[in-house]
Enzyme design. Structure first.
Site, PDB file in Angstrom:
ATOM      1  N   LYS A 194       0.821  -1.215   0.000  1.00 55.74           N
ATOM      2  CA  LYS A 194       0.000   0.000   0.000  1.00 55.74           C
ATOM      3  C   LYS A 194       0.854   1.264   0.000  1.00 55.74           C
ATOM      4  CE  LYS A 194      -4.169  -1.946   2.118  1.00 55.74           C
ATOM      5  NZ  LYS A 194      -3.791  -3.356   2.061  1.00 55.74           N
ATOM      6  N   GLU A 233      -3.490   6.693   8.680  1.00 51.71           N
ATOM      7  CA  GLU A 233      -4.235   7.648   7.882  1.00 51.71           C
ATOM      8  C   GLU A 233      -5.522   8.032   8.612  1.00 51.71           C
ATOM      9  OE1 GLU A 233      -4.661   5.516   4.191  1.00 51.71           O
ATOM     10  OE2 GLU A 233      -6.580   4.639   4.796  1.00 51.71           O
ATOM     11  N   HIS A 276     -14.492  -6.637   7.255  1.00 53.81           N
ATOM     12  CA  HIS A 276     -13.777  -5.916   6.184  1.00 53.81           C
ATOM     13  C   HIS A 276     -13.704  -6.708   4.890  1.00 53.81           C
ATOM     14  CE1 HIS A 276     -12.564  -2.776   9.003  1.00 53.81           C
ATOM     15  NE2 HIS A 276     -12.146  -3.712   9.821  1.00 53.81           N
ATOM     16  N   ARG A 301      -5.411  -8.304 -10.237  1.00 58.40           N
ATOM     17  CA  ARG A 301      -5.954  -9.597 -10.665  1.00 58.40           C
ATOM     18  C   ARG A 301      -7.420  -9.414 -11.024  1.00 58.40           C
ATOM     19  NH1 ARG A 301      -9.077 -10.211  -6.207  1.00 58.40           N
ATOM     20  NH2 ARG A 301      -8.187  -9.566  -4.210  1.00 58.40           N
TER      21      ARG A 301
END
Length: 479
Positions: free
Chosen positions: A115, A199, A234, A291
């Site tokens: 990330k 973040e 999630h 993908r």
């Protein structure tokens, strides 16, 4: 390309094989001992036994898959999703052995697999990102300072993460140290990499993703968005295309941003760029999945394209057969992931034998399935049995068809997410489009599902009793 190895199992292996067969390409299945009699093995032209059931002794044996592919004179390898699909080392090894990897180049997989690296790659393209830091951090004192600057609540995320692992929401400063240690520990355990970053936590986010496709000639297009906000732990359970809240202008902006992300890492093939959308419809780059996605069928239905066919054509070096201006949205599609999980018990896996397994059929209904009646659901792999997809002219039509299809899907022997899907489709927050990724936390009520199941059982019992009494009172005439 005359023969490909499909390095996966279950519904996605069958999905890829069906398109390959349509294109006149022979297919090779791979399987573990647990999947010896699985439908994808029988459907393929040839099959390779990889080893015992655990993934690390079968489906993750990249070198063995490549070796067997060469023995069978295969031309390429399609990784599906999961397992080796986002393994840059495997993609590189496939190419070094003279085979075609039906997916992006290893460079793009590496960059987007982290990330932090992904954020670094796209920072020059003026793509909105959630406020935070773009470097790994382990210093708690520094983390507190950064958190104060961007403001609580914050989100601690594993750089190499996915599926909600190594992720912690921190509401107040006194919880930061303990939650950070947990995130680092979980990330190290799950990914072998304890790097985390911080973040701003978007409090009412929607999860919107854009499907992109790029060829080797510099052409990149997007196939609009998918809404993936209905999640548990999630992880997505319900997806749809298009989103109920995007305006044409916002859709165009997000599509353009997604294509820029693809260009930032010289992307080739099918990929998905994920964004968070806040309550004011500001969007922020989240990550790129290098993908094919589980939820790709909803995009196929609204855009009229076969994404697997395009993957194979791009891998063969062909140009994309259209431009962005040629593409448009037609109708609406819904997808429910049918997991062998118990929605009444925190979605825990439910293993067992599929004593009854009958699929719904009809116009506008598609089931990407990997199981048959009598099969055992193995404990070694992701518990998804199939994907139930419906398509209609409008969102309301797709929802109504999904409710009907769920009712017609007959599964006995394991608990599944079908009742949860029915709950979602009939909930006012979903039908009005007024929901976010906290739908389960805010609205999901197991008591409603239990009551519905009890009522269904009563009706079934009454029908059975009526039939019994009718049969008992029938006068049998002499022959």
């Amino acid at each position: 390309m005359k023969k490909i190895v499909v390095a996966n199992r279950g519904e996605i292996a069958l999905r890829v094989m069906r398109t390959a067969k349509k294109m006149g390409i022979k297919t090779v299945a791979v399987y573990s001992e647990a999947d010896r009699n699985a439908p994808h093995v029988r459907f393929a032209d040839e099959a390779i036994l990889l080893g015992p059931p655990p993934s690390n002794q079968s489906y993750l044996l990249g070198d063995k898959i490549i070796e067997e592919a060469k023995k069978l004179n295969a031309d390429g390898i399609h990784p599906g999703y999961g397992f080796l699909s986002e393994n840059a080392t495997f993609a590189e090894a496939v190419e070094k052995n003279g085979l075609v990897f039906i997916g992006p180049k290893s460079h793009a997989i590496r960059v987007m697999g982290s990330k932090l690296a992904a954020k670094d790659a796209v920072k020059d393209y003026n793509i909105p990102m959630v406020p935070g830091i773009d470097e790994a951090i382990t210093d708690v004192a520094k983390a507190k300072q950064i958190a104060k600057e961007i403001g609580f609540p914050i989100l601690i995320k594993a750089s190499a993460g996915g599926g909600g692992k190594g992720m912690r929401v921190v509401e107040k400063e006194e919880d930061l140290e303990s939650q950070m240690k947990r995130a680092i520990s979980e990330a190290t355990s799950a990914f072998g990499d304890g790097s985390v970053f911080i973040e701003k936590y978007v409090t009412s986010p929607r999860h919107i993703e854009i499907q992109v496709m790029a060829d080797t000639h510099g052409n990149t297009v997007h196939f609009f968005e998918r809404e993936c906000s209905i999640q548990r732990r999630h992880q997505k359970v319900v997806e749809e295309a298009p989103s109920a809240v995007l305006t044409p202008e916002l859709r165009a902006k997000m599509g353009e941003a997604a294509c820029k992300v693809a260009k930032a890492c010289d992307y080739v093939g099918a990929g998905t760029v994920e964004f968070l959308l806040d309550g004011d419809h500001n969007f922020y780059f989240l990550e790129m999945n290098t993908r094919l996605q589980v939820e790709h069928p909803v995009t196929e239905l609204i855009s009229g394209v076969d994404l697997v066919e395009l993957q194979i054509k791009v891998a063969r070096g062909e140009h994309l057969p259209f431009t962005q201006e040629d593409l448009s949205i037609n109708g609406h599609a819904m997808e429910l992931r049918v997991y062998a999980e118990d929605p009444l018990n925190d979605f825990l896996p439910s293993v067992g034998v599929l004593e009854r397994y009958r699929l719904p059929v009809g116009e506008g209904i598609r089931v990407d399935n990997g199981f048959e009646e009598g099969m055992e659901v193995p404990i070694y792999y992701d518990p998804m049995l199939a994907k139930l997809i419906t398509y209609g002219k409008t969102r309301e039509e797709a929802i109504a068809l999904m409710i009907s299809a769920i009712a017609d899907y007959q599964i006995e022997g394991v608990q599944t997410t079908l009742p949860f899907g029915a709950f979602v489709m009939q909930h006012e927050a979903f039908t009005t489009g007024n929901f976010d990724t906290h739908f389960v936390k805010h609205f999901y009520d197991t008591a409603i599902i239990k009551k519905s199941q009890e009522e269904e059982a009563k009706v079934a019992a009454m029908v059975a009793l009526k039939k019994y009494l009718e049969d008992k009172n029938t006068i049998k005439l002499p022959q």
